[in-house]
Structure formats: C-alpha cells, structure tokens
Design a protein around this motif. Structure first.
Motif, short mmCIF file in Angstrom:
data_model
loop_
_atom_site.label_atom_id
_atom_site.label_comp_id
_atom_site.label_asym_id
_atom_site.label_seq_id
_atom_site.Cartn_x
_atom_site.Cartn_y
_atom_site.Cartn_z
N GLY A 138 -7.65 52.21 -66.34
CA GLY A 138 -8.49 52.59 -67.49
C GLY A 138 -9.26 53.20 -67.97
O GLY A 138 -9.48 54.13 -67.52
N GLU A 139 -9.41 53.14 -69.43
CA GLU A 139 -10.65 53.96 -70.25
C GLU A 139 -11.28 52.84 -71.41
O GLU A 139 -10.32 51.84 -71.79
CB GLU A 139 -9.53 55.13 -71.03
N THR A 140 -12.87 53.38 -71.10
CA THR A 140 -13.01 53.07 -71.92
C THR A 140 -13.31 53.63 -73.57
O THR A 140 -12.81 54.40 -74.18
CB THR A 140 -14.96 53.22 -72.02
N ASP A 141 -13.45 52.77 -73.81
CA ASP A 141 -13.57 53.25 -75.85
C ASP A 141 -13.79 54.60 -76.41
O ASP A 141 -13.48 55.05 -77.29
CB ASP A 141 -14.54 52.00 -76.96
N ASP A 142 -14.88 55.33 -75.25
CA ASP A 142 -16.02 56.38 -75.47
C ASP A 142 -14.95 57.09 -75.08
O ASP A 142 -15.25 58.23 -74.54
CB ASP A 142 -17.38 56.40 -75.91
N GLY A 143 -14.16 57.18 -74.01
CA GLY A 143 -13.13 58.18 -73.69
C GLY A 143 -13.58 57.90 -71.81
O GLY A 143 -13.07 59.26 -71.29
N GLU A 144 -14.76 57.44 -71.14
CA GLU A 144 -14.87 57.48 -70.07
C GLU A 144 -13.35 56.60 -68.90
O GLU A 144 -12.81 55.46 -69.17
CB GLU A 144 -15.61 56.22 -69.50
N ASN A 189 -15.33 47.59 -73.60
CA ASN A 189 -13.93 48.10 -73.54
C ASN A 189 -12.84 48.70 -73.28
O ASN A 189 -13.01 49.68 -72.92
CB ASN A 189 -14.07 47.22 -75.45
N VAL A 190 -11.93 48.22 -72.38
CA VAL A 190 -11.20 49.10 -71.96
C VAL A 190 -9.56 48.72 -71.69
O VAL A 190 -9.16 47.53 -71.46
CB VAL A 190 -11.87 49.25 -69.99
N THR A 191 -9.01 49.54 -72.18
CA THR A 191 -7.67 49.81 -72.05
C THR A 191 -6.70 50.52 -70.68
O THR A 191 -6.82 51.63 -70.32
CB THR A 191 -7.16 51.24 -73.41
#
Length: 259
Positions: free
Chosen positions: A217-223, A190-192
């Motif tokens: 973008g940024e994944t749910d775990d902050g990557e 999941n990416v924002t």
C-alpha cells in the motif's frame, strides 16, 4: 512505526481469514470460471489432509515467516520446525530481526527432554526441561490460516518447488482490504492498498507446499508499506534432526545448576 505496523497487521490476519472471498468470476456451470482453471479443491488443502500426508511422510521442515516493510526498514519474524516423527526428534528455531534488535531461540526435543537456547543481542543462555515432542502439531497449526482463504483461488500453471512439480493457484481481491478502512496499517496512517495477492503451491499428493500472501500500500504522503506472510513445507520425507552444536553446553549448564 514498524512495530505498530507489525502489531496491527497481525491482528488484520483475523480479518483476512474472515473476509477473503469476494465475488467469484463468472461460472459456466462446470466449476471453471472464465473458461480457465478450476478453483482450489479445499478438501485437498484441509488441515486434516495435511496432518495425514506429513505423518505418512515421516519427516518434514515447516517454515513460517512474516515480514513488514515501512520507511525502507524491514522487520521479519521467522519460525521454522524440523520434525522427524520416526526418530521422535525435532528442533524449532525462532528469529525476530529488524533495524533495532535481533532475538533468537532454538528448542531441541529428543528422548523426553526439551533443550532451549535463547540469544538476545549476542548473549546466550539455556533452559532444560522434560517435554514430549509437540513440534509436529505446532508446525501444522502455524499453517492453519493458509487453508482458510483459498475458495476463489485459480490455477494459473505449474512450476517446481523444493524439487517437486506443483500447481500454482493465485487469488487477488483489493476490495477485501479497502473495506478495512483508514488506519489498517497503523494508528493515524491512511493507506491505499495497491496490491494484494495470495499464492498457493500444491503438489501431486494435494499437499500445500507453500502458501503466501503479500499486501502493498501507499500512505497519503507517498510512503510505500508492505507485508508478506508465508508458510512453506520442504524436505518432506527427507528431514533429519541432528543434535545442535550447542547441546553439550546446555547439558553442562543444567549440571552446574543442579550442583
């Protein structure tokens, strides 16, 4: 994970071509939004116009690149063409590099023959075959997508690119990518989307010298994950295509094979 990201984002280019547009800024009836710069005139950025301008120039270098960054590692594909229409010579270079391996090939076309040098992990071999030069159309085709998505781009200023003055157009619409949904950057990820920008640099003749889009973008775990697609046309009218330094070796291999 980088390979999966690359594959998915290549497929996402199709969605990009069909989706980019969004809601245009308010228009005052003059074709200029928000009292600012006019939108890109797509008649000047058509593939047909590019074909004509490059043929008239006689030579050019076109470079297409695609990079993805994930978990701090970057994978890049670069495909470059040097084309001399007057001499009917060209050389195409392809490079794919990343944390795991590097693959390269070059194809030189002249006098009805195509000479290709392949290299994988430092080992090279050659192929020689009859072929007319098709690099001109291949180079233009690589940039086709860049003309599909600039309806709402806005002129933001001028700058210098490859020694010529160009108009800089920009476009950004995060909603375009948010609508793709979860998993667009890779299976289960999941990416924002935090940034999406298209930049087009157009010279005085109406030739798009550079088209680039970046997506971050940024994944749910902050990557943080990102991708950049870029197409550039340089050395217009001044590109020369000399014999590559490996040509004699390719010819020698052909002679040995024939014997």
């Amino acid at each position: 994970m980088t390979t999966r990201l690359l594959t998915v984002l290549v497929l996402s280019l199709v969605a990009f071509a069909g989706c980019v547009g969004g809601e245009p800024a308010a228009d005052d009836g003059t074709g200029v939004a928000d009292g600012g710069a006019a939108p890109v005139d797509r008649s000047d950025l058509s593939v047909e116009a590019t074909d004509r301008l490059l043929r008239d120039a006689g030579s050019f270098t076109a470079t297409w690149s695609y990079s993805t960054t994930e978990a701090g590692e970057t994978t890049t594909i670069t495909n470059a063409y040097q084309v001399d229409l007057q001499a009917n010579r060209s050389i195409e270079t392809f490079t794919m590099s990343g944390p795991d391996a590097r693959t390269d090939f070059e194809t030189f076309v002249a006098d009805g023959s195509a000479y290709t040098r392949y290299e994988t992990d430092g080992e090279a071999f050659y192929q020689v075959r009859p072929q007319d030069d098709t690099s001109f159309q291949s180079a233009v085709d690589r940039g086709t997508l860049s003309y599909e998505s600039v309806d709402d781009a806005r002129l933001v200023g001028t700058e210098t690119f490859d020694g010529v003055t160009v108009d800089r157009y920009e476009y950004s619409d995060l909603s375009t990518w948010r609508q793709i949904g979860a998993g667009a950057f890779g299976s289960g990820e999941n990416v924002t989307v935090t940034d999406f920008t298209v930049v087009i640099l157009v010279d005085a003749d109406g030739l798009a010298r550079q088209t680039a889009w970046t997506l971050t973008g940024e994944t749910d775990d902050g990557e943080t994950v990102s991708v950049e697609w870029r197409y550039e046309v340089t050395d217009v009218g001044s590109t020369a295509v000399p014999d590559p330094d490996w040509l004699d070796e390719a010819r020698a291999q052909q002679t040995d094979t024939a014997a």
